[in-house]
Design a protein around this motif. Structure first.
Motif, PDB file in Angstrom:
ATOM      1  N   ARG A 305     -36.886 -16.097  33.095  1.00 17.21           N
ATOM      2  CA  ARG A 305     -37.334 -14.664  33.312  1.00 17.21           C
ATOM      3  C   ARG A 305     -35.966 -13.936  33.292  1.00 17.21           C
ATOM      4  O   ARG A 305     -34.848 -14.324  33.246  1.00 17.21           O
ATOM      5  N   VAL A 306     -36.110 -12.356  33.120  1.00 17.01           N
ATOM      6  CA  VAL A 306     -34.971 -11.593  33.283  1.00 17.01           C
ATOM      7  C   VAL A 306     -34.722 -10.952  34.683  1.00 17.01           C
ATOM      8  O   VAL A 306     -35.928 -10.434  35.324  1.00 17.01           O
ATOM      9  N   LEU A 307     -33.792 -10.581  35.054  1.00 16.99           N
ATOM     10  CA  LEU A 307     -33.353  -9.948  36.338  1.00 16.99           C
ATOM     11  C   LEU A 307     -32.674  -8.702  35.936  1.00 16.99           C
ATOM     12  O   LEU A 307     -31.488  -8.999  35.031  1.00 16.99           O
ATOM     13  N   GLU A 308     -32.790  -7.760  36.338  1.00 15.34           N
ATOM     14  CA  GLU A 308     -32.085  -6.414  35.769  1.00 15.34           C
ATOM     15  C   GLU A 308     -31.913  -5.404  37.141  1.00 15.34           C
ATOM     16  O   GLU A 308     -32.657  -5.721  37.794  1.00 15.34           O
ATOM     17  N   GLY A 309     -31.248  -4.454  36.680  1.00 15.06           N
ATOM     18  CA  GLY A 309     -30.991  -3.161  37.627  1.00 15.06           C
ATOM     19  C   GLY A 309     -29.690  -3.616  38.372  1.00 15.06           C
ATOM     20  O   GLY A 309     -29.696  -2.471  39.399  1.00 15.06           O
ATOM     21  N   PHE A 310     -28.813  -4.380  38.139  1.00 16.91           N
ATOM     22  CA  PHE A 310     -27.854  -4.662  39.154  1.00 16.91           C
ATOM     23  C   PHE A 310     -26.629  -3.753  38.679  1.00 16.91           C
ATOM     24  O   PHE A 310     -26.422  -3.744  37.543  1.00 16.91           O
ATOM     25  N   PRO A 311     -25.711  -3.323  39.580  1.00 15.42           N
ATOM     26  CA  PRO A 311     -24.478  -2.373  39.155  1.00 15.42           C
ATOM     27  C   PRO A 311     -23.802  -3.325  38.438  1.00 15.42           C
ATOM     28  O   PRO A 311     -23.482  -4.492  38.743  1.00 15.42           O
ATOM     29  N   LEU A 312     -23.010  -2.838  37.283  1.00 11.23           N
ATOM     30  CA  LEU A 312     -21.866  -3.780  36.729  1.00 11.23           C
ATOM     31  C   LEU A 312     -20.570  -3.663  37.264  1.00 11.23           C
ATOM     32  O   LEU A 312     -19.869  -4.861  37.437  1.00 11.23           O
ATOM     33  N   HIS A 313     -20.486  -2.509  38.177  1.00 15.11           N
ATOM     34  CA  HIS A 313     -19.047  -2.528  38.654  1.00 15.11           C
ATOM     35  C   HIS A 313     -19.332  -2.544  40.342  1.00 15.11           C
ATOM     36  O   HIS A 313     -20.310  -1.992  40.850  1.00 15.11           O
ATOM     37  N   SER A 314     -18.506  -3.062  40.792  1.00 14.15           N
ATOM     38  CA  SER A 314     -18.561  -3.164  42.601  1.00 14.15           C
ATOM     39  C   SER A 314     -18.751  -2.006  43.347  1.00 14.15           C
ATOM     40  O   SER A 314     -19.317  -1.867  44.288  1.00 14.15           O
ATOM     41  N   ILE A 315     -17.968  -1.022  43.070  1.00 19.32           N
ATOM     42  CA  ILE A 315     -18.124   0.343  43.646  1.00 19.32           C
ATOM     43  C   ILE A 315     -19.134   1.191  42.738  1.00 19.32           C
ATOM     44  O   ILE A 315     -19.124   1.375  41.739  1.00 19.32           O
ATOM     45  N   THR A 316     -20.148   1.473  43.793  1.00 22.03           N
ATOM     46  CA  THR A 316     -21.344   2.136  43.150  1.00 22.03           C
ATOM     47  C   THR A 316     -21.541   3.722  43.275  1.00 22.03           C
ATOM     48  O   THR A 316     -22.289   4.263  42.936  1.00 22.03           O
ATOM     49  N   GLY A 327     -10.996   3.730  39.367  1.00 20.82           N
ATOM     50  CA  GLY A 327     -10.584   3.154  38.137  1.00 20.82           C
ATOM     51  C   GLY A 327      -9.637   1.844  38.209  1.00 20.82           C
ATOM     52  O   GLY A 327      -9.678   0.961  37.702  1.00 20.82           O
ATOM     53  N   ARG A 328      -8.792   1.736  39.289  1.00 20.91           N
ATOM     54  CA  ARG A 328      -8.083   0.502  39.770  1.00 20.91           C
ATOM     55  C   ARG A 328      -9.324  -0.482  40.075  1.00 20.91           C
ATOM     56  O   ARG A 328      -9.001  -1.509  39.642  1.00 20.91           O
ATOM     57  N   SER A 329     -10.113  -0.126  40.822  1.00 18.45           N
ATOM     58  CA  SER A 329     -11.165  -1.496  40.903  1.00 18.45           C
ATOM     59  C   SER A 329     -11.994  -1.902  39.505  1.00 18.45           C
ATOM     60  O   SER A 329     -12.009  -3.161  39.438  1.00 18.45           O
ATOM     61  N   VAL A 330     -11.954  -1.031  38.927  1.00 19.64           N
ATOM     62  CA  VAL A 330     -12.635  -1.391  37.287  1.00 19.64           C
ATOM     63  C   VAL A 330     -11.688  -2.145  36.413  1.00 19.64           C
ATOM     64  O   VAL A 330     -12.002  -3.235  35.943  1.00 19.64           O
ATOM     65  N   GLU A 331     -10.495  -1.820  36.652  1.00 20.48           N
ATOM     66  CA  GLU A 331      -9.232  -2.496  36.181  1.00 20.48           C
ATOM     67  C   GLU A 331      -9.026  -3.786  36.662  1.00 20.48           C
ATOM     68  O   GLU A 331      -9.212  -4.853  35.693  1.00 20.48           O
ATOM     69  N   ASN A 332      -9.194  -4.035  37.938  1.00 17.02           N
ATOM     70  CA  ASN A 332      -9.042  -5.277  38.616  1.00 17.02           C
ATOM     71  C   ASN A 332     -10.168  -6.269  38.197  1.00 17.02           C
ATOM     72  O   ASN A 332     -10.112  -7.511  38.009  1.00 17.02           O
ATOM     73  N   ARG A 362      -9.424   5.499  31.809  1.00 15.34           N
ATOM     74  CA  ARG A 362     -10.530   5.887  31.258  1.00 15.34           C
ATOM     75  C   ARG A 362     -11.844   5.822  32.471  1.00 15.34           C
ATOM     76  O   ARG A 362     -12.404   6.740  32.441  1.00 15.34           O
ATOM     77  N   ALA A 363     -11.688   4.710  33.217  1.00 14.29           N
ATOM     78  CA  ALA A 363     -12.690   4.685  34.203  1.00 14.29           C
ATOM     79  C   ALA A 363     -12.351   5.684  35.025  1.00 14.29           C
ATOM     80  O   ALA A 363     -13.544   6.107  35.936  1.00 14.29           O
ATOM     81  N   THR A 364     -11.418   6.210  35.440  1.00 18.76           N
ATOM     82  CA  THR A 364     -10.886   7.063  36.342  1.00 18.76           C
ATOM     83  C   THR A 364     -11.624   8.442  36.074  1.00 18.76           C
ATOM     84  O   THR A 364     -12.272   9.311  36.635  1.00 18.76           O
ATOM     85  N   ALA A 365     -11.406   8.770  34.676  1.00 19.22           N
ATOM     86  CA  ALA A 365     -11.873  10.063  34.167  1.00 19.22           C
ATOM     87  C   ALA A 365     -13.267  10.182  33.630  1.00 19.22           C
ATOM     88  O   ALA A 365     -13.777  11.090  33.736  1.00 19.22           O
ATOM     89  N   LYS A 366     -13.963   8.944  33.317  1.00 20.31           N
ATOM     90  CA  LYS A 366     -15.166   8.793  32.869  1.00 20.31           C
ATOM     91  C   LYS A 366     -16.133   8.220  34.146  1.00 20.31           C
ATOM     92  O   LYS A 366     -17.066   7.638  33.517  1.00 20.31           O
ATOM     93  N   PHE A 367     -15.833   8.240  35.342  1.00 26.52           N
ATOM     94  CA  PHE A 367     -16.419   7.296  36.372  1.00 26.52           C
ATOM     95  C   PHE A 367     -17.985   7.654  36.292  1.00 26.52           C
ATOM     96  O   PHE A 367     -18.907   6.395  36.677  1.00 26.52           O
ATOM     97  N   LYS A 368     -18.482   8.660  36.319  1.00 31.73           N
ATOM     98  CA  LYS A 368     -19.926   8.848  36.138  1.00 31.73           C
ATOM     99  C   LYS A 368     -20.541   7.848  34.987  1.00 31.73           C
ATOM    100  O   LYS A 368     -21.546   7.354  35.324  1.00 31.73           O
ATOM    101  N   GLU A 369     -20.063   8.016  33.847  1.00 28.37           N
ATOM    102  CA  GLU A 369     -20.578   6.953  32.754  1.00 28.37           C
ATOM    103  C   GLU A 369     -20.504   5.454  33.272  1.00 28.37           C
ATOM    104  O   GLU A 369     -21.449   4.719  33.015  1.00 28.37           O
ATOM    105  N   TYR A 370     -19.321   5.242  33.847  1.00 30.82           N
ATOM    106  CA  TYR A 370     -19.289   3.615  34.326  1.00 30.82           C
ATOM    107  C   TYR A 370     -20.433   3.364  35.485  1.00 30.82           C
ATOM    108  O   TYR A 370     -20.775   2.211  35.569  1.00 30.82           O
TER     109      TYR A 370
END
Length: 385
Positions: A305-316, A327-332, A362-370
């Motif tokens: 089965r498929v599970l979905e809807g989880f955030p990709l990045h730890s800071i939501t 941005g630093r969190s995404v880099e790490n 880019r994660a800093t500048a485009k955080f809403k997209e991430y």
């Protein structure tokens, strides 16, 4: 191991597979400190794992009373110990009263995995981990003997009919190699993208089928009849196009591509470096996975089965003034998963640092997209026939 100039030049599966261990240690960009999303997903999949064990596991023993469990692609960090503890407790709950069983857990991953860090945090037998890392990490108990086993799970790792339970989380989406037909092409993409031809997707699917069949065949030799296997891997929604919708990998690939593109535009690397970078992974859907299992025919399918809807990045959530922290969190997170393979491809520490600094920028500048990026997974529970 000699460093390669590019992934596409590496024709040796044995060398390539050793580039994909997660980053070890306990620094800020280590996998151990950047796997909270994985733990969230493991918690969500807990009912599937436990119910599968309660309802399906048959403890058939060959001359002993030891329950043997293998965690394939175990990685490192507290999540690994939480999973081992959970499996052992679930199996203990179905053992008939009066039948004392001992447990052995084999932690398997590639030789490049940081087994030393994993074994250092392993609690003493019969104890728990206490206040793990000041309460920031989950507590894991230990009522099992433990051993580390290095090697690719696409091959045999254990004696015949020696395992009662196999587990694999966040590993089977990695292929043993980039498909040969894709290696021979140059294209500005990290992976399957919306503008690539059908042959690319077909090549990745074929390699995935080949690898999963090898994985299942090896486990079929190693497991006893009635033994069970639980797998969890990054995937995509049922019915989605294999070319256009690669789920989580589509999001990650896009972010990696932006970093390569920035370095090319700035003249830091040549375009060829970007064009020759291909990630050996594939996001399957439940239909494809079930079809491969049935065709290999060593296991009965209890559920896929498929599970979905989880955030990709730890800071939501990101408040004003927290953009750089995000941005630093995404880099790490990206360093934890890809520093070894990107560093090998780029060839030096300076370029690797430049690459991941572009991830952070880019994660800093485009955080809403991430923040919109989500994780999709395919979960399966199988029984050895």
């Amino acid at each position: 191991m000699e460093m390669m100039n590019s992934l596409s030049q590496n024709k040796s599966t044995g060398v390539l597979e050793n580039l994909f261990g997660m980053k070890g240690g306990h620094e800020d960009s280590s996998y151990a400190k950047n796997s909270s999303v994985q733990l969230m997903i493991v918690e969500a999949a807990k009912p599937i794992l436990e119910r599968g064990i309660y309802e399906n596991l048959k403890l058939n023993f060959n001359g002993g009373a030891i329950v043997r469990i293998a965690d394939l692609g175990c990685g490192t960090g507290w999540n690994t110990l939480v999973v081992a503890d959970r499996i052992v407790k679930a199996v203990q709950s179905i053992v008939e009263e009066g039948n004392k069983r001992e447990f052995e857990v084999y932690f398997n991953d590639l030789a490049s995995n940081d087994f030393n860090s994993l074994l250092r945090i392993l609690p003493p037998l019969g104890h728990d981990s206490g206040d793990a890392d000041g309460g920031r990490k989950p507590v894991a108990t230990r009522s099992y003997y433990a051993a580390a086993v290095s090697g690719s799970y696409f091959k045999r790792l254990f004696p015949r009919k020696s395992l009662n339970f196999c587990h694999s989380s966040f590993s089977l989406h990695y292929l043993s190699r980039v498909p040969e037909s894709v290696e021979q092409k140059s294209s500005p993409r990290v992976y399957i993208s919306s503008d690539c031809d059908e042959a690319v997707g077909a090549a990745y699917l074929h390699q995935f089928e080949k690898d999963i069949t090898a994985f299942l065949s090896a486990r079929a030799e190693e497991m006893v009849g009635g033994g069970c296997m639980f797998t969890l891997q990054c995937g995509r929604k049922s019915g989605s196009n294999i070319m256009k919708e690669q789920g989580t990998f589509g999001d990650i690939s896009r972010h990696l591509e932006y970093a390569f593109e920035d370095l090319v535009i700035e003249g830091i690397i040549k375009k060829e470096k970007w064009e020759t970078f291909n990630m050996p992974w594939f996001a399957t859907n439940s239909e494809e996975m079930e079809s491969i299992v049935k065709k290999e025919d060593s296991f009965s399918v209890i559920t896929v089965r498929v599970l979905e809807g989880f955030p990709l990045h730890s800071i939501t959530q990101v408040k004003e003034g927290e953009e750089e922290m995000f941005g630093r969190s995404v880099e790490n997170q990206y360093r934890a998963m890809f520093e070894k393979v990107v560093g090998t491809h780029l060839g030096c520490e300076h370029l690797t640092n430049e690459f991941f600094s572009r991830i952070a920028k880019r994660a800093t500048a485009k955080f809403k997209e991430y923040l919109e990026d989500k994780v999709e997974l395919v979960v399966s529970f199988l029984v050895r026939k």
